[in-house]
Motif scaffolding. Structure first.
Motif, short mmCIF file in Angstrom:
data_model
loop_
_atom_site.label_atom_id
_atom_site.label_comp_id
_atom_site.label_asym_id
_atom_site.label_seq_id
_atom_site.Cartn_x
_atom_site.Cartn_y
_atom_site.Cartn_z
N ARG A 158 0.83 -1.20 0.00
CA ARG A 158 0.00 0.00 0.00
C ARG A 158 0.87 1.25 0.00
O ARG A 158 0.54 2.24 -0.64
CB ARG A 158 -0.92 0.02 1.23
CG ARG A 158 -2.18 -0.77 0.97
CD ARG A 158 -3.35 -0.27 1.79
NE ARG A 158 -3.70 1.11 1.53
CZ ARG A 158 -4.54 1.81 2.27
NH1 ARG A 158 -5.09 1.25 3.34
NH2 ARG A 158 -4.83 3.05 1.97
N ASP A 193 -1.26 3.93 -3.13
CA ASP A 193 -2.71 3.86 -3.22
C ASP A 193 -3.20 3.44 -4.61
O ASP A 193 -4.38 3.59 -4.90
CB ASP A 193 -3.36 5.20 -2.84
CG ASP A 193 -3.69 5.26 -1.36
OD1 ASP A 193 -3.61 4.21 -0.70
OD2 ASP A 193 -4.04 6.34 -0.87
N HIS A 208 -10.12 11.30 -0.72
CA HIS A 208 -10.37 10.40 0.41
C HIS A 208 -11.81 10.38 0.91
O HIS A 208 -12.13 9.66 1.84
CB HIS A 208 -9.43 10.76 1.57
CG HIS A 208 -7.98 10.52 1.25
ND1 HIS A 208 -7.42 9.27 1.25
CD2 HIS A 208 -6.99 11.36 0.89
CE1 HIS A 208 -6.14 9.36 0.92
NE2 HIS A 208 -5.85 10.62 0.70
N SER A 258 -4.52 6.25 5.94
CA SER A 258 -3.93 5.87 4.67
C SER A 258 -2.41 6.02 4.78
O SER A 258 -1.90 6.60 5.73
CB SER A 258 -4.52 6.71 3.54
OG SER A 258 -4.46 8.07 3.85
#
Lengths: 475, 475
Positions: A245, A250, B161, B218
């Motif tokens: 990741r 992403d 996001h 993230s």
């Protein structure tokens, strides 16, 4: 008192035309048997409305006459949600003829569709406008958008694009009293009042019938790379996920765990499939990276290979050099599910764990199952980038069907207790329906049950809309 | 009958200690005036619980004694949701002392926090573990997670996001009857029953008090590039957005429209800010691309510059060569909001349009406002990658305050009618609260209002929890 289907049929023929009603036994099987083929239910009749107004008129009629209803899409939901209930016959309302693409707006990255559109049709329409509709499921050639909304469908691309819930911007629903709630907004942001559509998403048709949706699109990913890597164990796969990741920025779009036993099932289904790496390994990960623009994805994956090998997370691997090679790798993922079907009676589960505890759970559950039943085979694979594991069990071959079912039920109970211990969910993406209701209710806090029952009562006081799914009937 | 604060104070002191209650007028202003500073409300008292159990005990007490309550976070919500109601005094329940980071799990990409944690604190904690919590707002140094959840906060990074709703995995809520609903699940997928947490997200405290949340993280974006480009008009900005999303491969993290008039406001607030490009242009776009790994983002942006210039979408532009230069570009965005404040009374709106109709709306609304009031200045900017526009108005300087307010109210009504014509939303991210209630109710379908009122009644039959926000009081 049993419901007389004759006046209902007359009403439906008058409203929907002859083609709008199905009661010929020869035509019924597609409405009475779900995709897995192991459960059946006989409906009162099948109605096939073509418009939202027709759905509304059928629902209003049922409400007036106390006729229970169950909406049905592609019927691949696997938990008995859309299957008619034999115990109290229901009118199946099939959305299959309500299947128009209403509008597509590539600059807004949205598509507006009828609920009966097949997922693949929506994906193709998006692709025609250089967009992706990213929801990707094994059943995408038959499942319908209404069902995807009602079950909050998941699938292969969730780690990048979210579940169906994240892809729905607007919704149109026929309420259990026959009124239409129209919220077909094509807005990426909208903070007016309670977000009512969230209640219908994942409600499995118990609060109303989804008839239309506005969906979020993303830029078409013209640039995709697929790789299969061998890893020493599940813990290494999870550590590799964290690394992937980060280093893939992403752009990671799939991360699937495939133990060797699953690969063997794929070979059973298709003996022409070659062993993808030189020698066998205990655990594989199938991963995909995708971008809409001209990025050097090979460099990203090669960097991941290098760091993964240096860290001992990757033992071996192959990066598909062409679309054909990538398809061949994905065939392993598809064929193994077919191979599992070919083995007959088995337990399918759909659980979720925190990603950080998945490896521990995998080890503990595998050990526990073998302790309880040494000849049972664990077939556990899944979308581990979301913490989602299909931890399935094949019972010993020698048992009778009844004994297999009893054993699997017992093992499921054990397994779900372990899921609880690891703060997981017994339903990551398939929902509750009728099949998972007992374990669901067993784990449901009283305060939550009270609120959910209150919501059901508010929307459907007569309990006519998909009664007994998720929550048990009150009457 | 007015509520006597004395026994309430005694109860609170006993339960929460002396520091848990505030009634000294000298300490009250931070609880009685919101961030914009133009609205006030006097509370009965301010309670400051430190734990979820303390919140529950305060709420249960209020329920028993019929005392209305309003939860309060950082108080930067802008629509009067957390402001005490002068008409019927309320107990402010401030979450500011319930501010512990409960756990952080970088492998699961989650953080579990108390509702009173300041957003910036959560972002910093995530960064310490090489993760981002991507919600980014002007108020992030003071706003709290509970408020972010209750208002479904948006901000600068939504196009990449999502809103707060997309970032919440688990929730803990004290219900209006004082019971605790604990759903602090750290699961990326969970399809068990109705997704109750969705109702609390964006409910602006009317269905319960959020006390904790599990948030999705993230990978940390170590690699960020910021650019400012000049475009000929809003239509070109929107076309450029479509191009940027495609060529930047979903790595686009901000896309802000800044007309020249807004740049001038920034210069008013900070005369030391240089004009960012050689000569002035009518419209600018501030854009950001971010990645967690070693991608060549300069190449991406340069490619976008080239195609944008060839297509006539970009007239000029600058790519920040350092973090300092990037900060300087972002200062334009921040200073212009300050410049707007300095101009005194003005209309702030927060509307959303389909991205594909935003340019038409912008032209039509600008024209209409000038027709109605030639000396009014349009200050319209926003997160146009989400279709979100802050279409604000500065009234003519010569008017009295009362005349300014009357004029702005009239123009707002006109503007919202145009938003409706363009299928937009009058609240993209700020919510309804009390300030936007009248236009919200005017546009609300009766069937939807009935369902929303039913939900409010189900959760809060006594109407004691943030009464009169979103929906009007029944009693």
């Amino acid at each position: 008192m049993p419901i007389d289907p004759a006046p209902l049929k007359a009403f439906l023929v008058e409203q929907l035309g002859e083609a709008g009603v199905i009661d010929d036994p020869a035509d019924l099987p597609r409405y009475t048997t779900d995709w897995a083929g192991d459960r059946r239910g006989e409906p009162l009749l099948v109605a096939r409305p073509r418009t939202t107004d027709e759905v509304a008129s059928v629902v209003a009629h049922c409400r007036r006459h106390g006729i229970p209803m169950v909406p049905q899409g592609g019927h691949s939901g696997l938990v008995g949600g859309a299957l008619p209930d034999d115990a109290r016959p229901e009118l199946v309302i099939s959305l299959e003829r309500l299947n128009r693409i209403r509008a597509i707006d590539p600059l807004n990255f949205t598509i507006s569709v009828d609920a009966g559109c097949v997922l693949q049709t929506v994906k193709d329409a998006a692709a025609d406008h250089d967009c992706d509709f990213p929801l990707s499921l094994g059943a995408q050639g038959s499942c319908q958008i209404g069902g995807n909304v009602a079950t909050n469908a998941g699938g292969l691309n969730v780690l990048r694009h979210g579940m169906m819930r994240q892809l729905v911007l607007g919704l149109e629903v026929v309420l259990p009293d026959g009124r239409i709630w129209n919220a077909m907004h094509a807005l990426h942001k909208d903070n007016r009042g309670y977000d009512l559509k969230q209640l219908f998403i994942g409600a499995e048709g118990t609060l109303g019938i989804v008839t239309g949706a506005v969906l979020r699109l993303s830029p078409r990913t013209h640039n995709t790379r697929t790789a299969l890597v061998a890893v020493p164990d599940v813990a290494a796969a999870m550590a590799l996920y964290g690394q992937a990741r980060r280093s893939c920025c992403d752009l990671l779009s799939a991360f699937e765990l495939i133990p060797r036993a699953c690969l063997e099932l794929a070979f059973e289904a298709d003996p022409s499939l070659p062993d993808p790496l030189g020698s066998p390994y205990p655990i594989y990960v199938l991963l995909e990276v995708a971008a809409s623009g001209p990025l050097d994805l090979d460099a990203l994956i090669e960097h991941l290979f290098e760091t993964g090998m240096a860290a001992g997370q990757i033992l071996d691997g192959v990066l598909a050099g062409s679309d054909t090679q990538a398809e061949r790798l994905w065939q392993i993922r598809e064929r193994m599910v077919e191979g599992q079907q070919l083995r007959g009676e088995h337990l399918r589960t759909d659980i979720a764990l925190p990603i950080s505890t998945l490896a521990d759970f995998f080890a503990a559950a595998s050990r526990r199952m073998v302790e309880r039943s040494p000849d049972t085979t664990v077939i556990a694979y899944g979308h581990i980038g979301d913490g989602n594991l299909h931890f399935n069990l094949l019972p010993p071959a020698g048992l009778t069907l009844a004994d297999k079912k009893a054993l699997l039920h017992e093992l499921e109970t054990e397994l779900f207790a372990l899921v609880d211990d690891h703060h997981g969910s017994i339903s990551a993406e398939h929902g509750i329906g009728r099949v998972k209701q007992a374990p669901y209710l067993a784990g449901l806090a009283p305060v939550e049950r009270e609120l959910l029952e209150g919501i059901k009562r508010l929307f459907d006081p007569e309990e006519l809309m998909s009664p007994g799914r998720i929550l048990p009937r009150r009457h």
